[in-house]
Design an enzyme around this catalytic site. Structure first.
Site, PDB file in Angstrom:
ATOM      1  N   GLY A  43      18.656-131.246 -30.349  1.00 43.17           N
ATOM      2  CA  GLY A  43      18.534-132.458 -29.869  1.00 43.17           C
ATOM      3  C   GLY A  43      17.183-132.547 -28.929  1.00 43.17           C
ATOM      4  O   GLY A  43      16.880-133.198 -27.965  1.00 43.17           O
TER       5      GLY A  43
ATOM      6  N   ASN B 146      26.385-134.594 -38.567  1.00 40.23           N
ATOM      7  CA  ASN B 146      27.264-134.578 -37.463  1.00 40.23           C
ATOM      8  C   ASN B 146      27.158-135.516 -36.600  1.00 40.23           C
ATOM      9  O   ASN B 146      26.058-135.564 -35.765  1.00 40.23           O
ATOM     10  CB  ASN B 146      27.057-133.008 -36.638  1.00 40.23           C
ATOM     11  CG  ASN B 146      27.870-132.966 -35.374  1.00 40.23           C
ATOM     12  OD1 ASN B 146      28.881-133.811 -35.360  1.00 40.23           O
ATOM     13  ND2 ASN B 146      27.607-131.906 -34.596  1.00 40.23           N
ATOM     14  N   TRP B 147      28.067-136.525 -36.447  1.00 42.57           N
ATOM     15  CA  TRP B 147      27.884-137.831 -35.819  1.00 42.57           C
ATOM     16  C   TRP B 147      28.305-137.814 -34.331  1.00 42.57           C
ATOM     17  O   TRP B 147      28.121-138.684 -33.572  1.00 42.57           O
ATOM     18  CB  TRP B 147      28.725-139.147 -36.481  1.00 42.57           C
ATOM     19  CG  TRP B 147      28.079-139.668 -37.478  1.00 42.57           C
ATOM     20  CD1 TRP B 147      26.778-139.259 -38.166  1.00 42.57           C
ATOM     21  CD2 TRP B 147      28.551-140.835 -38.335  1.00 42.57           C
ATOM     22  NE1 TRP B 147      26.404-140.214 -39.242  1.00 42.57           N
ATOM     23  CE2 TRP B 147      27.312-141.244 -39.358  1.00 42.57           C
ATOM     24  CE3 TRP B 147      29.690-141.664 -38.158  1.00 42.57           C
ATOM     25  CZ2 TRP B 147      27.757-142.379 -39.853  1.00 42.57           C
ATOM     26  CZ3 TRP B 147      29.653-142.853 -38.771  1.00 42.57           C
ATOM     27  CH2 TRP B 147      28.770-143.098 -39.623  1.00 42.57           C
ATOM     28  N   LYS B 148      28.838-136.545 -34.040  1.00 42.30           N
ATOM     29  CA  LYS B 148      29.297-136.359 -32.666  1.00 42.30           C
ATOM     30  C   LYS B 148      29.866-137.768 -31.989  1.00 42.30           C
ATOM     31  O   LYS B 148      30.685-138.262 -33.016  1.00 42.30           O
ATOM     32  CB  LYS B 148      28.071-136.169 -31.631  1.00 42.30           C
ATOM     33  CG  LYS B 148      27.206-135.004 -32.172  1.00 42.30           C
ATOM     34  CD  LYS B 148      26.178-134.581 -31.291  1.00 42.30           C
ATOM     35  CE  LYS B 148      25.281-133.502 -31.911  1.00 42.30           C
ATOM     36  NZ  LYS B 148      24.487-132.938 -31.018  1.00 42.30           N
TER      37      LYS B 148
ATOM     38  N   GLU C  58      22.544-122.597 -35.343  1.00 39.01           N
ATOM     39  CA  GLU C  58      21.899-123.620 -34.738  1.00 39.01           C
ATOM     40  C   GLU C  58      21.416-123.162 -33.175  1.00 39.01           C
ATOM     41  O   GLU C  58      22.202-122.760 -32.473  1.00 39.01           O
ATOM     42  CB  GLU C  58      23.107-124.731 -34.416  1.00 39.01           C
ATOM     43  CG  GLU C  58      23.331-125.235 -35.682  1.00 39.01           C
ATOM     44  CD  GLU C  58      23.818-126.965 -35.322  1.00 39.01           C
ATOM     45  OE1 GLU C  58      23.691-127.715 -35.821  1.00 39.01           O
ATOM     46  OE2 GLU C  58      24.898-126.983 -34.467  1.00 39.01           O
TER      47      GLU C  58
ATOM     48  N   HIS D 161      30.803-125.630 -32.666  1.00 38.17           N
ATOM     49  CA  HIS D 161      29.411-126.144 -32.328  1.00 38.17           C
ATOM     50  C   HIS D 161      29.243-125.764 -30.750  1.00 38.17           C
ATOM     51  O   HIS D 161      30.325-125.678 -29.891  1.00 38.17           O
ATOM     52  CB  HIS D 161      29.617-127.684 -32.440  1.00 38.17           C
ATOM     53  CG  HIS D 161      28.292-128.464 -32.472  1.00 38.17           C
ATOM     54  ND1 HIS D 161      27.616-128.652 -31.026  1.00 38.17           N
ATOM     55  CD2 HIS D 161      27.485-128.745 -32.974  1.00 38.17           C
ATOM     56  CE1 HIS D 161      26.636-128.974 -31.264  1.00 38.17           C
ATOM     57  NE2 HIS D 161      26.526-129.412 -32.598  1.00 38.17           N
TER      58      HIS D 161
ATOM     59  N   GLY E 256      22.146-133.453 -36.732  1.00 37.68           N
ATOM     60  CA  GLY E 256      22.847-134.308 -35.785  1.00 37.68           C
ATOM     61  C   GLY E 256      22.480-135.848 -35.443  1.00 37.68           C
ATOM     62  O   GLY E 256      22.595-136.768 -36.266  1.00 37.68           O
ATOM     63  N   GLY E 257      21.401-136.066 -34.607  1.00 41.01           N
ATOM     64  CA  GLY E 257      20.659-137.315 -34.233  1.00 41.01           C
ATOM     65  C   GLY E 257      20.300-138.131 -35.514  1.00 41.01           C
ATOM     66  O   GLY E 257      20.891-139.180 -35.608  1.00 41.01           O
TER      67      GLY E 257
ATOM     68  N   SER F  73      17.668-130.431 -34.423  1.00 44.10           N
ATOM     69  CA  SER F  73      16.164-131.257 -34.393  1.00 44.10           C
ATOM     70  C   SER F  73      15.503-131.744 -36.000  1.00 44.10           C
ATOM     71  O   SER F  73      14.405-131.619 -35.896  1.00 44.10           O
ATOM     72  CB  SER F  73      15.244-130.718 -33.386  1.00 44.10           C
ATOM     73  OG  SER F  73      15.616-130.925 -32.252  1.00 44.10           O
TER      74      SER F  73
HETATM   75  C1  PEP Z   1      23.920-130.641 -33.977  1.00 45.45           C
HETATM   76  O1  PEP Z   1      24.300-131.106 -32.735  1.00 45.45           O
HETATM   77  O2  PEP Z   1      24.660-130.097 -34.501  1.00 45.45           O
HETATM   78  C2  PEP Z   1      22.418-130.989 -34.296  1.00 45.45           C
HETATM   79  C3  PEP Z   1      21.982-130.217 -34.855  1.00 45.45           C
HETATM   80  O3  PEP Z   1      21.978-132.156 -33.519  1.00 45.45           O
HETATM   81  P1  PEP Z   1      20.318-132.411 -33.630  1.00 45.45           P
HETATM   82  O4  PEP Z   1      19.891-132.670 -35.064  1.00 45.45           O
HETATM   83  O5  PEP Z   1      20.187-133.945 -33.045  1.00 45.45           O
HETATM   84  O6  PEP Z   1      19.245-131.572 -33.018  1.00 45.45           O
END
Ligand code: PEP
Length: 253
Positions: free
Chosen positions: A176, A11-13, A170, A101, A235-236, A214
Site C-alpha cells: 500500500g 486481495n479485496w480486504k 510481501e 497476511h 491488494g488495492g 503495490s
Molecule cells: C496486500 O495487502 O496484500 C497488498 C499486496 O496490497 P497492495 O497491492 O495494495 O500493496
C-alpha cells in the site's frame, strides 16, 4: 526454476458488497476473450467472508476462483464468537485461503496460530496462500533472509501437502505504499525462499512463490523479466476491473 502458470491473486480486504460481483464478472469476461494468453495464468480473488458463498456459486463453472482472506485458528465449530473456520469456508465453495497476511500478523496472529490455520485449511482441501515478509527495520538491518526463513520454518512442515501451498512474499514496507523492491533484490529473495522450501519439503517439485506489494498496471512491466516469480498478490489494484485487467495485459504484452 520457474512455473509455467502465473497467478494473479486479488486481495479485496475490507471491500465489497453483493453488487461488487460486477467487477469480477468483467475480469472473467476479459480472461475468456484473451485467447492468446489465458492458458498461461490463473486468477483468484478473495472477497470478504460475507461474499464467499454467493461469489463461489456464481463463479463455480467460470474461470475465476474464489478464496477467503483469513480464518480462525481452530477448525470445525466452537464457542468462538465471530470466528469462521476453514471447514465453514470450504462448505460455502471457496477454493483458496490467504493465511499470514501482515494485517493479521500485526493484529496478533502468532506462528503457532498460523501453523494451525495452514494445517486446518489443507485438511479441508483449501489451497493456502501463505504470506511472509519483512518490515522496514528488518530490511535496513539486513535481517530480511533471517526473518523470512523463520516465518517459513516456524509454520510449514514436511508433512503438509506442498502441492496446495503458494507462498506470497510481501515486504511490509511495500504494501500500500507505492514502493517496490529493486529487481535484483527481489530475484535474490525469491530464489532464497525457494531454496528454503525445497529444504523443508525435500521433494522434486517447483515451489510457487508470488510477489505482493503495490503491484499496478505500470510497474508490472518491471516484473516481466523476473521469471522466477510465479505471480502476484494484488491488494488495492484488484478492486477495479480496469486496474486488474491492465496488470494482466501489461504483463503479457
Ligand atoms: C496486500 O495487502 O496484500 C497488498 C499486496 O496490497 P497492495 O497491492 O495494495 O500493496
Amino acid at each position: 526454476m520457474a512455473n509455467n502458470i502465473k497467478y494473479f491473486i486479488g486481495n479485496w480486504k475490507m471491500f465489497g458488497v453483493p453488487k461488487s460481483i460486477s467487477i469480477l464478472d468483467k475480469i472473467n469476461k476479459f480472461i475468456k476473450s484473451d485467447k492468446k494468453f489465458n492458458k498461461k495464468y490463473k486468477i483468484v480473488v478473495t472477497p470478504p467472508h460475507t461474499l464467499l458463498q454467493s461469489y463461489s456459486k456464481f463463479f463455480l463453472k467460470k474461470i475465476i476462483s474464489i478464496g477467503a482472506q483469513n480464518c480462525y485458528h481452530k477448525d470445525n465449530y466452537g464457542a468462538n464468537t465471530g470466528a469462521i473456520s476453514p471447514l465453514m469456508i470450504k462448505s460455502v465453495g471457496a477454493q483458496y485461503i490467504i493465511v499470514g497476511h501482515s494485517d493479521n500478523r500485526s493484529e496478533g496472529d502468532t506462528d503457532a496460530m498460523l501453523k494451525s490455520k495452514v494445517e486446518n485449511s489443507l485438511n479441508n482441501k483449501l489451497k493456502v496462500v501463505f504470506c511472509i515478509g519483512e518490515n522496514k527495520e528488518h530490511k535496513l538491518n539486513n535481517k530480511t533472509f533471517e526473518v523470512l526463513e523463520n516465518q517459513i520454518k516456524n509454520v510449514l512442515e514436511e508433512k503438509f501437502n506442498f502441492n496446495n501451498i503458494i507462498i506470497a512474499y510481501e515486504p511490509i514496507w511495500s504494501i500500500g505504499t507505492g514502493q517496490i523492491p529493486e529487481a535484483d533484490d527481489l530475484l535474490k529473495t525469491t530464489i532464497f525462499i525457494k531454496k528454503i522450501l525445497k529444504n523443508i519439503f525435500k521433494k522434486k517439485y517447483l515451489p510457487v512463490v508470488l510477489y505482493g506489494g503495490s503491484v499496478d498496471g505500470k510497474n508490472i512491466k518491471r516484473f516481466k523479466k523476473l521469471n522466477e516469480i510465479d505471480g502476484f498478490l494484488i491488494g488495492g489494484a484488484s478492486k477495479s476491473d480496469k486496474n486488474f485487467i491492465d496488470i494482466i495485459k501489461n504483463y503479457y504484452r
